[in-house]
Design an enzyme around this catalytic site. Structure first.
Site, PDB file in Angstrom:
ATOM      1  N   ASP A 205       0.861  -1.193   0.000  1.00  0.00           N
ATOM      2  CA  ASP A 205       0.000   0.000   0.000  1.00  0.00           C
ATOM      3  C   ASP A 205       0.885   1.228   0.000  1.00  0.00           C
ATOM      4  O   ASP A 205       2.112   1.119  -0.163  1.00  0.00           O
ATOM      5  CB  ASP A 205      -0.976  -0.016   1.194  1.00  0.00           C
ATOM      6  CG  ASP A 205      -2.304   0.613   0.820  1.00  0.00           C
ATOM      7  OD1 ASP A 205      -2.309   1.804   0.474  1.00  0.00           O
ATOM      8  OD2 ASP A 205      -3.340  -0.075   0.848  1.00  0.00           O
ATOM      9  N   HIS A 279      -3.044   3.070  -4.625  1.00  0.00           N
ATOM     10  CA  HIS A 279      -2.468   2.583  -3.359  1.00  0.00           C
ATOM     11  C   HIS A 279      -1.016   2.122  -3.521  1.00  0.00           C
ATOM     12  O   HIS A 279      -0.584   1.172  -2.872  1.00  0.00           O
ATOM     13  CB  HIS A 279      -3.304   1.413  -2.802  1.00  0.00           C
ATOM     14  CG  HIS A 279      -4.592   1.852  -2.184  1.00  0.00           C
ATOM     15  ND1 HIS A 279      -4.686   2.303  -0.892  1.00  0.00           N
ATOM     16  CD2 HIS A 279      -5.854   1.921  -2.691  1.00  0.00           C
ATOM     17  CE1 HIS A 279      -5.950   2.620  -0.620  1.00  0.00           C
ATOM     18  NE2 HIS A 279      -6.678   2.402  -1.696  1.00  0.00           N
ATOM     19  N   ASP A 353      -8.563  -0.918  -6.265  1.00  0.00           N
ATOM     20  CA  ASP A 353      -9.492  -0.025  -5.561  1.00  0.00           C
ATOM     21  C   ASP A 353      -8.961   1.408  -5.484  1.00  0.00           C
ATOM     22  O   ASP A 353      -7.755   1.637  -5.513  1.00  0.00           O
ATOM     23  CB  ASP A 353      -9.759  -0.539  -4.136  1.00  0.00           C
ATOM     24  CG  ASP A 353      -8.481  -0.630  -3.312  1.00  0.00           C
ATOM     25  OD1 ASP A 353      -7.448  -1.045  -3.875  1.00  0.00           O
ATOM     26  OD2 ASP A 353      -8.494  -0.288  -2.121  1.00  0.00           O
ATOM     27  N   GLU A 354      -9.871   2.322  -5.369  1.00  0.00           N
ATOM     28  CA  GLU A 354      -9.607   3.720  -5.004  1.00  0.00           C
ATOM     29  C   GLU A 354      -8.405   4.328  -5.722  1.00  0.00           C
ATOM     30  O   GLU A 354      -7.542   4.924  -5.097  1.00  0.00           O
ATOM     31  CB  GLU A 354      -9.402   3.813  -3.486  1.00  0.00           C
ATOM     32  CG  GLU A 354     -10.621   3.388  -2.700  1.00  0.00           C
ATOM     33  CD  GLU A 354     -10.376   3.378  -1.205  1.00  0.00           C
ATOM     34  OE1 GLU A 354     -11.279   3.800  -0.472  1.00  0.00           O
ATOM     35  OE2 GLU A 354      -9.297   2.939  -0.758  1.00  0.00           O
ATOM     36  N   TYR A 445     -16.444  -4.734   7.581  1.00  0.00           N
ATOM     37  CA  TYR A 445     -15.199  -3.972   7.786  1.00  0.00           C
ATOM     38  C   TYR A 445     -14.977  -3.825   9.288  1.00  0.00           C
ATOM     39  O   TYR A 445     -15.655  -3.032   9.953  1.00  0.00           O
ATOM     40  CB  TYR A 445     -15.294  -2.612   7.075  1.00  0.00           C
ATOM     41  CG  TYR A 445     -14.726  -2.646   5.676  1.00  0.00           C
ATOM     42  CD1 TYR A 445     -14.912  -3.762   4.869  1.00  0.00           C
ATOM     43  CD2 TYR A 445     -13.989  -1.584   5.159  1.00  0.00           C
ATOM     44  CE1 TYR A 445     -14.385  -3.813   3.590  1.00  0.00           C
ATOM     45  CE2 TYR A 445     -13.455  -1.628   3.875  1.00  0.00           C
ATOM     46  CZ  TYR A 445     -13.658  -2.749   3.100  1.00  0.00           C
ATOM     47  OH  TYR A 445     -13.127  -2.804   1.840  1.00  0.00           O
ATOM     48  N   TRP A 491      -8.468  -3.460   8.134  1.00  0.00           N
ATOM     49  CA  TRP A 491      -7.505  -2.464   7.642  1.00  0.00           C
ATOM     50  C   TRP A 491      -6.748  -1.914   8.831  1.00  0.00           C
ATOM     51  O   TRP A 491      -7.284  -1.828   9.937  1.00  0.00           O
ATOM     52  CB  TRP A 491      -8.240  -1.352   6.882  1.00  0.00           C
ATOM     53  CG  TRP A 491      -8.979  -1.879   5.689  1.00  0.00           C
ATOM     54  CD1 TRP A 491     -10.314  -2.143   5.597  1.00  0.00           C
ATOM     55  CD2 TRP A 491      -8.408  -2.263   4.429  1.00  0.00           C
ATOM     56  NE1 TRP A 491     -10.607  -2.651   4.348  1.00  0.00           N
ATOM     57  CE2 TRP A 491      -9.457  -2.733   3.618  1.00  0.00           C
ATOM     58  CE3 TRP A 491      -7.109  -2.250   3.902  1.00  0.00           C
ATOM     59  CZ2 TRP A 491      -9.263  -3.188   2.317  1.00  0.00           C
ATOM     60  CZ3 TRP A 491      -6.914  -2.696   2.611  1.00  0.00           C
ATOM     61  CH2 TRP A 491      -7.980  -3.158   1.834  1.00  0.00           C
ATOM     62  N   GLU A 493      -4.781   1.172   9.111  1.00  0.00           N
ATOM     63  CA  GLU A 493      -4.292   2.558   9.236  1.00  0.00           C
ATOM     64  C   GLU A 493      -4.201   2.964  10.695  1.00  0.00           C
ATOM     65  O   GLU A 493      -3.211   3.524  11.148  1.00  0.00           O
ATOM     66  CB  GLU A 493      -5.241   3.548   8.534  1.00  0.00           C
ATOM     67  CG  GLU A 493      -5.218   3.501   7.030  1.00  0.00           C
ATOM     68  CD  GLU A 493      -6.326   2.630   6.487  1.00  0.00           C
ATOM     69  OE1 GLU A 493      -6.647   1.610   7.143  1.00  0.00           O
ATOM     70  OE2 GLU A 493      -6.871   2.951   5.415  1.00  0.00           O
TER      71      GLU A 493
HETATM   72  C1  ACM Z   1     -11.019  -0.877   0.104  1.00  0.00           C
HETATM   73  O1  ACM Z   1     -11.551  -0.810   1.228  1.00  0.00           O
HETATM   74  N1  ACM Z   1     -10.448   0.204  -0.416  1.00  0.00           N
HETATM   75  C2  ACM Z   1     -10.984  -2.102  -0.644  1.00  0.00           C
END
Ligand code: ACM
Length: 644
Positions: A205, A279, A353-354, A445, A491, A493
């Site tokens: 990432d 990313h 993604d994103e 999530y 995730w 972060e």
């Molecule tokens: C994501 O949560 N950007 C896959």
């Protein structure tokens, strides 16, 4: 009269038995079929594990079972292949004639006072039967040191069990914060207790590249390290160019082989993710020529570099791989050659993604490519990139998987989709006969808030336990053949320690485990709450952290035409009492009990609440500023005009 008394005694007896059974039934995820019987199995001083098959895989399960029992009971064990029935033994039997219901992962577990028998078609089933058996032992079985003074007994039972989905995943983001090989193994130990079988490692990432690629050494020499920051993610200061990059780490290929073997021994497949074309700042910092805007880049240390607004985002710097640069394709050929050779799992996740495409829009090379290939917009340009990556990956004998953005601009042939922005992308992909894993951020999530933000470490958005429990990976009207299963994502972060990772995982991962393993008819919220409360004791015994936020209330606010607010409080767990104060003191059960929506007394500054169950405090003391509730109700505070 006598007959009535006898009847009453009988009814009471049944009720008592049921209560005992209810206490015993604390298996998570809920098995397909459970019958509790009279009696119990008591573990002998020397444990005998009998197997009817000496294959490595059966021996492996037998040894893991023996080691687990040895660690917490302090007793020794032997594994024997003699089939002469030995009273008191634990038998692991592979069915000579496979039974259709059990499939490849199902098992039958029988516990009687004479012994324990687990039967299955394949060794995976023995492994899952072993996990269920552990949940029937006293909680101290989860202790990592030998416990004296425990009667190691198991209630007599007959259990038939098998999974609803073959993909029962957990994603662990080891890129934003690095977690060591040992911590990844610890993660695996916990996930298999609840019958998860895919560990998706988010390996790259903006904040780190975590996998050694031997032909591209800078990916980890540069990309695995960043400036160290502690505090509030997203608000960190930008590292200076000469600041030492001391925080991070990576897995050598030998480390990863060790993790893969550790996982495989526990029936877990590892899905590697190399997240491109967005990313990608760690890769770009290592090889700046990969972007459309070469320059000097640093691995992100948690400082803001994307602006999120109204569901969309704007990149302050270019963290993307340039689809118009022909050199990126041989570059990723090298990456995927090594990844494909390392990971035995048939799928490789390529992210997608994103991706902020604003720098592509300004790039002459991208404009020329779009013209040449007749691509109408940058979504189609990303689709062009993913399709070329798909060709590279499939040439190595692997299937490509990507986040649901890979649908935009056209899905690559054969690509599997991981649906995260809700379920819609997954539904769309399944309708086009593509394989799908459902991992909607609305349910699965686990880095999001699980209780009111006032009382939780900072993150964004909300998935309370009950919402996670409502997750059903198979939407109505979708062909189940294309839904491989479901997954929860962690995730990292805002998650820098294993303790906090555990806090975010449990108990919500229990809810997901039940969503991906158990039959829908077996799911029941109140019963689930009772069962997970027993799991909490097991987590305590294992010294694994978990959250008790399910006992905290939710605050709902409304306003009237005069901007007065009404506050409604509710709890997702039933049977709790909420006590409150507006007078700045800490409420207990002698304070007012919440009954009806509250109005705020004039000039009150804070609402303090705490939940109780059976006269004992169970939730956290939450101090909710009235100003915060007014903000949530959409009331803009009018600042008093200063008087001169
Ligand atoms: C994501 O949560 N950007 C896959």
């Amino acid at each position: 009269m006598k007959r009535i008394s006898l009847l009453l005694i009988g009814v009471l007896h049944v009720l008592t038995l049921n209560r005992v059974a209810a206490q015993q039934i604390s298996i998570v995820p809920a098995p397909a079929l459970v019958t509790y019987n009279k009696g119990q199995y008591v573990l002998p001083k020397v444990i005998t594990i009998q197997v009817n098959n000496l294959s490595d895989s059966v021996r492996n399960v037998a040894n893991q079972l023996g080691e687990k029992l040895k660690r917490s009971t302090g007793r020794s064990y032997v594994v024997k292949s003699t089939m002469a029935y030995q009273p008191g033994s634990i038998r692991l039997l592979i069915n000579k004639a496979p039974t259709a219901t059990l499939g490849t992962e199902g098992y039958h577990l029988s516990v009687t006072s004479n012994g324990v028998t687990i039967t299955s078609n394949k060794s995976a089933g023995l492994f899952y039967g072993f996990q269920t058996l552990m949940q029937l032992f006293p909680k101290e079985i989860e202790s990592t040191t030998a416990k004296a003074n425990v009667t190691w007994k198991v209630p007599a039972a007959s259990i038939t069990d098998y999974p609803r989905f073959k993909w029962r995943g957990m994603m662990f983001d080891v890129a934003r914060h690095f977690f060591t090989k040992q911590q990844v193994k610890q993660f695996i130990d916990n996930m298999v207790k609840y019958k998860f079988n895919v560990l998706h490692l988010h390996l790259t990432d903006d904040q780190g590249w975590r996998l050694q690629i031997k032909s591209l050494p800078k990916l980890t020499e540069v990309g695995a390290w960043r400036a160290e920051r502690t505090g509030r993610w997203g608000e960190f200061s930008k590292p200076t160019p000469d600041e030492p990059k001391t925080y991070g780490g990576f897995y050598t290929q030998d480390d990863m082989r060790e993790i893969i073997k550790y996982a495989a021994d526990r029936y877990v497949n590892i899905l590697p993710e190399i997240d491109i074309p967005g990313h990608s700042l760690a890769a770009v910092a290592s090889y700046p020529e990969l972007t459309c805007t070469p320059g000097t880049y640093q691995v992100n240390a948690g400082e803001r570099f994307m602006i999120w607004k109204g569901g969309t985002f704007y990149g302050l710097l270019d963290n993307t791989i340039c689809p118009a640069n022909e050199n990126v394709y041989p570059f990723f050929d090298k990456v995927f050659t090594e990844v494909a050779a390392l990971f035995p799992f048939p799928y490789i996740h390529v992210g997608g993604d994103e991706c902020y495409k604003g720098f592509w829009e300004k790039s002459d090379a991208c404009k020329q490519l779009m013209q040449r290939e007749n691509l109408k917009n940058t979504d189609e340009l990303q689709s062009y990139f993913i399709k070329r990556i798909e060709k590279i990956v499939s040439a190595k004998g692997k299937k490509v998987m990507g986040w649901d953005e890979i649908l935009q601009g056209g899905l690559a042939p054969g690509a599997a989709v991981m649906s995260w922005r809700g379920m819609q992308g997954g539904v769309e992909a399944a309708k086009m006969n593509h394989e799908v894993v459902m991992t909607p951020n609305t349910f699965a999530y686990l880095d999001l808030y699980q209780g009111d933000p006032m009382a939780e470490p900072p993150t964004y958005s909300m998935v309370r336990l009950r919402k996670a429990y409502e997750f059903d990976p198979l939407p109505a009207g979708v062909d189940p053949r294309f839904i491989l299963g479901g997954q929860c994502n962690l995730w990292s972060e805002r998650l820098s320690t294993m303790r906090h990772a555990e806090y975010m995982l449990w108990p919500r991962a229990f809810a997901i485990s039940e969503s991906v393993w158990s039959l829908p008819a077996k799911k029941n919220w109140n019963n689930f709450v009772t069962r997970i409360e027993q799991q909490f004791e097991r987590l305590d015994a294992a010294e694994t952290k978990y959250s008790l936020s399910m006992y905290d209330p939710s605050f709902t606010v409304s306003k009237d035409t005069s901007n007065n607010i009404k506050i409604s409080l509710s709890t997702e767990v039933s049977g709790l009492d909420i006590f409150y104060s507006f007078d700045e003191t800490n409420p207990d059960r002698f304070y007012p009990k919440y009954q009806l929506p509250l109005t705020v007394p004039k000039d009150a500054a804070n609402l303090k609440v705490i939940t109780y169950r059976n006269n004992k405090p169970i939730g956290k003391l939450i101090n909710m500023p009235i100003a915060e509730l007014r903000k949530r109700a959409g009331i803009a505070e009018v600042k008093p005009t200063p008087t001169l």
